[in-house]
Design an enzyme around this catalytic site. Structure first.
Site, PDB file in Angstrom:
ATOM      1  N   ARG A 157       4.733  23.217 -44.368  1.00  0.00           N
ATOM      2  CA  ARG A 157       4.598  24.470 -43.631  1.00  0.00           C
ATOM      3  C   ARG A 157       5.175  25.637 -44.431  1.00  0.00           C
ATOM      4  O   ARG A 157       4.955  26.792 -44.071  1.00  0.00           O
ATOM      5  CB  ARG A 157       5.391  24.405 -42.320  1.00  0.00           C
ATOM      6  CG  ARG A 157       4.719  23.686 -41.195  1.00  0.00           C
ATOM      7  CD  ARG A 157       5.569  23.857 -39.952  1.00  0.00           C
ATOM      8  NE  ARG A 157       5.497  22.711 -39.060  1.00  0.00           N
ATOM      9  CZ  ARG A 157       4.560  22.564 -38.128  1.00  0.00           C
ATOM     10  NH1 ARG A 157       3.629  23.466 -37.959  1.00  0.00           N
ATOM     11  NH2 ARG A 157       4.568  21.494 -37.376  1.00  0.00           N
TER      12      ARG A 157
ATOM     13  N   ARG B 231      -5.462  25.886 -21.124  1.00  0.00           N
ATOM     14  CA  ARG B 231      -5.201  24.458 -20.899  1.00  0.00           C
ATOM     15  C   ARG B 231      -4.426  24.221 -19.612  1.00  0.00           C
ATOM     16  O   ARG B 231      -3.520  24.981 -19.286  1.00  0.00           O
ATOM     17  CB  ARG B 231      -4.329  23.901 -22.046  1.00  0.00           C
ATOM     18  CG  ARG B 231      -5.105  23.579 -23.277  1.00  0.00           C
ATOM     19  CD  ARG B 231      -4.158  22.924 -24.266  1.00  0.00           C
ATOM     20  NE  ARG B 231      -4.709  22.995 -25.606  1.00  0.00           N
ATOM     21  CZ  ARG B 231      -3.971  22.928 -26.713  1.00  0.00           C
ATOM     22  NH1 ARG B 231      -2.656  22.807 -26.635  1.00  0.00           N
ATOM     23  NH2 ARG B 231      -4.548  22.983 -27.885  1.00  0.00           N
TER      24      ARG B 231
END
Ligand SMILES: [Zn+2]
Length: 224
Positions: free
Chosen positions: A91, A130
């Protein structure tokens, strides 16, 4: 046969999971998502796994170097001889340098960093729609995959709720962390000629067919 040593990059909600599943299936690659390989190491009770468990039990972040060593252990296991798909690591540039060293020490190198790009607004729209059921964590989407009866799980009848992680403010925070950490990493891979960009606003099928075409080209180039 050429190797497919791949890193998957992109914001949360870009559809990386879907692409990863297909890549892993089609090319028979081991899938190294950071959380999964750490849990595997813990379950297998390796030395690294025991050390990682210590950090996790204390609620601390597992240090980069330890994650990198867990990945290296998998590279040495034989299962990744023809390639692998990494997701969630690296990352940061520091992590990418660790990965580069680990590969280099094994006479290997990264084939490509696949970046799936999606606008922040699209990510917020996808994630904040969601809903998860309280009983079994079945996942729905208000727009793309709604339950038959609003607010109720089709499978077990329990209530659908929005997880804190999926709230718009939380998503925006995660996106800002993603941009801070990953923008430099994207440039870093770009400078090395390893970055391949894909438009995540396209359908998953279209994104995947572009990824496949890119991998085919890279494999041809490797043979020349
Ligand atoms: Zn359910």
């Amino acid at each position: 046969m050429s190797q497919r040593n791949l890193v998957l990059l992109g914001p949360p909600g870009a559809g990386k999971g879907t692409q990863a599943e297909r890549l892993v299936d089609d090319f028979d690659l081991p899938y190294y998502a950071t959380g999964n390989i750490l849990r595997d190491a813990v379950d297998q009770g390796t030395d690294l796994g025991r050390t990682a468990k210590g950090y996790m039990d204390r609620g601390e972040l597992v240090p980069d170097e330890l994650i990198s060593n867990v990945i290296a252990e998998r590279l040495d296991s034989g299962e990744a001889d023809f390639g692998f798909l990494l997701d969630g690591f690296p990352r940061t540039i520091e992590q990418a340098e660790m990965l580069e060293r680990a590969l280099d020490e094994r006479g290997r190198s990264l084939t490509a960093a696949l970046l799936i790009e999606t606008s922040d607004e699209e990510v917020v729209r996808r994630i904040s729609g969601r809903r998860t059921c309280e009983k079994n964590q079945h996942v729905y989407h208000l727009e793309f995959d709604p339950p038959k009866k609003p607010g109720v799980c089709d499978q077990d009848g329990s209530r659908l709720v929005q997880r804190e992680d999926d709230e718009p403010e939380t998503v925006r925070k995660r996106l800002s962390v993603y941009h801070d950490q990953t923008a430099p990493l994207i440039d870093w891979y770009g400078d090395k000629g390893l970055l391949r960009r894909f438009d995540g606003s396209l359908s998953p099928e279209e994104v995947y067919s572009r990824i496949r075409a890119t991998l085919a080209t890279l494999a041809l180039e490797a043979e020349i």
